[in-house]
Design a protein around this motif. Structure first.
Motif, PDB file in Angstrom:
ATOM      1  N   TYR A 177       0.850  -1.189   0.000  1.00 48.91           N
ATOM      2  CA  TYR A 177       0.000   0.000   0.000  1.00 48.91           C
ATOM      3  C   TYR A 177       0.890   1.245   0.000  1.00 48.91           C
ATOM      4  O   TYR A 177       1.950   1.261   0.627  1.00 48.91           O
ATOM      5  CB  TYR A 177      -0.871  -0.021   1.266  1.00 48.91           C
ATOM      6  N   THR A 235       5.919  -1.583   7.213  1.00 45.69           N
ATOM      7  CA  THR A 235       4.638  -2.226   7.492  1.00 45.69           C
ATOM      8  C   THR A 235       3.819  -1.291   8.360  1.00 45.69           C
ATOM      9  O   THR A 235       4.352  -0.426   9.064  1.00 45.69           O
ATOM     10  CB  THR A 235       4.805  -3.580   8.227  1.00 45.69           C
ATOM     11  N   ASN A 236       2.528  -1.445   8.290  1.00 51.30           N
ATOM     12  CA  ASN A 236       1.634  -0.705   9.184  1.00 51.30           C
ATOM     13  C   ASN A 236       0.648  -1.714   9.771  1.00 51.30           C
ATOM     14  O   ASN A 236       0.809  -2.916   9.566  1.00 51.30           O
ATOM     15  CB  ASN A 236       0.946   0.463   8.462  1.00 51.30           C
ATOM     16  N   THR A 237      -0.346  -1.237  10.471  1.00 57.60           N
ATOM     17  CA  THR A 237      -1.287  -2.144  11.137  1.00 57.60           C
ATOM     18  C   THR A 237      -2.063  -3.015  10.154  1.00 57.60           C
ATOM     19  O   THR A 237      -2.558  -4.073  10.526  1.00 57.60           O
ATOM     20  CB  THR A 237      -2.286  -1.348  11.998  1.00 57.60           C
ATOM     21  N   LYS A 238      -2.137  -2.595   8.898  1.00 54.13           N
ATOM     22  CA  LYS A 238      -2.896  -3.357   7.899  1.00 54.13           C
ATOM     23  C   LYS A 238      -2.012  -4.238   7.020  1.00 54.13           C
ATOM     24  O   LYS A 238      -2.513  -4.964   6.172  1.00 54.13           O
ATOM     25  CB  LYS A 238      -3.723  -2.412   7.032  1.00 54.13           C
ATOM     26  N   GLY A 239      -0.695  -4.122   7.160  1.00 48.50           N
ATOM     27  CA  GLY A 239       0.185  -4.964   6.357  1.00 48.50           C
ATOM     28  C   GLY A 239       1.332  -4.210   5.731  1.00 48.50           C
ATOM     29  O   GLY A 239       1.782  -3.178   6.243  1.00 48.50           O
ATOM     30  N   SER A 275       3.530  -1.844   3.440  1.00 53.64           N
ATOM     31  CA  SER A 275       3.312  -0.519   2.848  1.00 53.64           C
ATOM     32  C   SER A 275       4.649   0.045   2.376  1.00 53.64           C
ATOM     33  O   SER A 275       5.700  -0.579   2.559  1.00 53.64           O
ATOM     34  CB  SER A 275       2.623   0.421   3.838  1.00 53.64           C
TER      35      SER A 275
END
Length: 158
Positions: free
Chosen positions: A26, A50-54, A56
């Motif tokens: 993302y 990476t972030n909380t959703k995967g 990035s």
């Protein structure tokens, strides 16, 4: 890391990059240093995170397409194009390329080769493209030499 933009939602300001490992990441427009060049299929460099959703990406930089365009053997720097105009001009019909006496034969050019007119006074409309550079040079190409519509499309995407 390198990658390619696979999806771009311009209205929402985000998209996805397929990185060199084949993973989708993302990215958001605010993380892109040159957002005016964002488009599907564009090559990018970025920092993986990476972030909380995967997965990035941040510090994304879109690699500009070629800096030059080649038109009928002329190399023109894209940033040097000041303006262009497409127009038609009436020329004698026998000014077409004569297939029997031609010296230059390029694949795309061969499709536009037509026999000479039997009537020497016959005229035809010839579509032309004139490109003016920042240096004041005017380069003129005819539809007998190039695909004018395709060339204009490339120039518009600068």
């Amino acid at each position: 890391m390198d990658g390619t933009i696979t999806t771009w939602f311009e209205d929402k300001g985000f998209g996805f990059i397929k990185d060199e490992n084949g993973d989708n990441r993302y990215f958001h427009v605010v993380k892109v240093s040159n957002p005016d060049l964002i488009k599907k299929g564009a090559i990018v460099t970025f920092e993986p995170t990476t972030n909380t959703k995967g997965l990035s990406a941040y510090a994304v930089k879109v690699i500009p397409d070629s800096k030059y365009i080649y038109i009928a053997g002329e190399r023109i720097k894209l940033t040097a194009i000041k303006s262009y105009v497409v127009y038609s001009e009436e020329v004698p019909a026998d000014t077409r390329i004569d297939k029997e006496n031609t010296v230059l034969s390029i694949g795309a050019l061969m499709n536009s080769i037509r026999p000479k007119s039997a009537n020497p006074n016959e005229m035809r409309s010839l579509k032309k493209l004139a490109i003016t550079t920042l240096h004041g040079t005017i380069l003129t190409f005819s539809e007998d030499e190039i695909d004018i519509d395709a060339t204009v499309k490339v120039i518009k995407n600068i």
